[in-house]
Motif scaffolding. Structure first.
Motif, PDB file in Angstrom:
ATOM      1  N   ALA A  18      23.633 -21.341  40.852  1.00  0.00           N
ATOM      2  CA  ALA A  18      24.107 -20.733  39.604  1.00  0.00           C
ATOM      3  C   ALA A  18      23.930 -21.714  38.457  1.00  0.00           C
ATOM      4  N   ILE A  72      31.151 -21.297  42.496  1.00  0.00           N
ATOM      5  CA  ILE A  72      30.478 -20.358  43.413  1.00  0.00           C
ATOM      6  C   ILE A  72      30.853 -20.688  44.855  1.00  0.00           C
ATOM      7  N   LEU A  80      21.078 -11.920  37.653  1.00  0.00           N
ATOM      8  CA  LEU A  80      21.260 -12.316  39.060  1.00  0.00           C
ATOM      9  C   LEU A  80      20.029 -11.870  39.823  1.00  0.00           C
ATOM     10  N   MET A  96      28.266 -12.260  41.333  1.00  0.00           N
ATOM     11  CA  MET A  96      27.361 -12.897  42.299  1.00  0.00           C
ATOM     12  C   MET A  96      28.031 -12.989  43.672  1.00  0.00           C
ATOM     13  N   LYS A 115      30.080 -14.897  37.708  1.00  0.00           N
ATOM     14  CA  LYS A 115      30.150 -15.550  39.030  1.00  0.00           C
ATOM     15  C   LYS A 115      30.825 -14.632  40.060  1.00  0.00           C
ATOM     16  N   LEU A 134      21.832 -17.081  39.976  1.00  0.00           N
ATOM     17  CA  LEU A 134      22.446 -16.635  38.723  1.00  0.00           C
ATOM     18  C   LEU A 134      21.970 -17.593  37.636  1.00  0.00           C
TER      19      LEU A 134
END
Ligand code: SAM
Length: 264
Positions: free
Chosen positions: A153, A89, A258, A67, A64, A182
Motif C-alpha cells: 500500500a 495494512i 486497488l 483493501m 485501507k 493500493l
C-alpha cells in the motif's frame, strides 16, 4: 541494493541516460533516488500516521479498510505486506485472519519498520501472529512460493524498479495466491483532477512544513504520485510480471486505485 543501474521503464521518456531515474520531478541517479527516498521516510517516520490523517482527511483509513476487506485470506493464511511502514495494512490483515494466520511486515526503511514493530506489539500480535523483516521490495528475503497473499500500500511508487518489485511479489507468492496493490492513481471524475492538483501542490507541502518542518518530503510525495503509471499502464505492468485476472477498482474517483492479480 538491487539493480541500481536499471532505469524504471515508467520513467524512461525523459530520462537523460540509462543510469538515471526520477526523484519526484528531478532527474537523479538510481543510487541517489534510493538514498533520498530512504531520507524522506526516515524524516517523516515519527509523524507518518498523523500526516496521513491530515493529508487525506482520514480517507486513507477507508481506502485501507476496503483493501483488507477484499483480501482473499482466512485462518491459516500467510501474508506478506511489503513497504509495510507503520503497519496499518498488516494489522488489519492479521485481525481479519485471526490467531491462525501470520503476517510478515517488510520495509527497506528502519525507522518506518520500527513504527510498524511498535504498532504490532501494541496490537497484541506478538508472539506468533506477525514478524518484521527489513528488506528491499525489489529483492525480497523470502523463498519462492511462500505466501498466500502479497500486499503493498502506497509503497511501490517509491521503488527504483517497479517491474523488479512486481517480479519479486510474483516469485514469493504461492500458486493460487493473490497480489494486491493500493496506490495513488489518476482521477477519473470530470473536474476532479483540477481540484486534486490544486490541493496536492498547494496544501499538502504546506501541511508537511507546518506539522513536520519538512516541506521537501511532501513535495516529493505529490510529485511521485504524478509520475506513477495510471490505472491501465499499471495493470499492464502487473500482467507483464505474470499475474492473471488483473483488475482494478477506483476509490475516491480514481485518486486511489486497488489493483489485484493472481499467480495461477
Ligand atoms: N504501507 C504503509 C501504509 O500504507 O501506510 C506505508 C506506506 S509509505 C507511504 C511507503 C513505504 O515504502 C515506506 O515505509 C518506505 O520505507 C517504503 N519503501 C520505499 N522503498 C522501498 C523499497 N525499495 N523496498 C521496501 N520498502 C520501501
Amino acid at each position: 541494493m538491487n539493480d541500481l543501474n536499471h532505469t524504471n521503464n515508467t520513467e524512461t521518456a525523459d530520462s537523460q541516460a540509462s543510469d538515471t531515474t526520477h526523484f519526484g520531478y528531478e532527474t537523479v541517479s538510481g543510487q541517489e533516488k534510493v538514498e533520498r527516498v530512504m531520507g524522506v521516510f526516515s524524516s517523516v517516520a515519527s509523524q507518518y500516521d498523523i500526516m496521513n490523517d491530515l493529508m487525506s482527511g482520514g480517507m486513507h483509513r477507508s481506502w485501507k479498510r476496503c483493501m483488507i476487506a477484499k483480501a482473499a485470506i482466512g485462518a491459516g493464511s500467510w501474508v506478506l505486506d511489503v513497504a509495510a511502514g507503520s503497519g496499518d495494512i498488516a494489522i488489519g490483515l492479521a485481525n481479519k485472519m485471526g490467531s491462525a494466520g501470520r503476517v510478515v511486515l517488510t520495509d527497506l526503511n528502519g525507522p518506518m519498520l520500527l513504527e510498524g514493530a511498535r504498532r504490532i506489539i501494541d496490537a497484541g500480535l506478538l508472539p506468533g501472529r506477525a514478524d518484521c523483516i527489513q528488506s528491499d521490495g525489489t529483492k525480497l528475503a523470502f523463498d519462492d512460493n511462500s505466501f498466500d497473499c502479497v500486499t503493498i500500500a502506497f509503497g511501490i511508487r517509491n521503488f527504483l524498479d517497479i517491474e523488479a518489485g512486481l517480479a519479486e511479489f510474483y516469485r514469493v507468492l504461492k500458486p493460487g495466491g493473490q497480489f494486491m496493490c493500493l496506490e495513488f492513481s489518476r482521477p477519473v471524475l470530470p473536474g476532479l483532477d483540477v481540484i486534486y492538483d490544486a490541493f496536492s501542490f498547494n496544501i499538502i507541502p504546506l501541511i508537511g512544513e507546518k506539522v513536520t518542518g519538512d516541506r521537501a518530503s511532501y513535495q516529493y510525495l505529490v510529485e511521485s504520485i504524478r509520475r506513477f503509471p495510471d490505472q491501465q499502464r499499471f495493470s499492464k505492468l502487473i500482467a507483464n510480471a505474470g499475474f492473471e485476472l488483473v483488475k482494478h477498482d477506483n476509490m475516491s474517483g480514481g485518486i486511489v486505485a486497488l489493483h489485484r492479480g493472481y499467480k495461477v
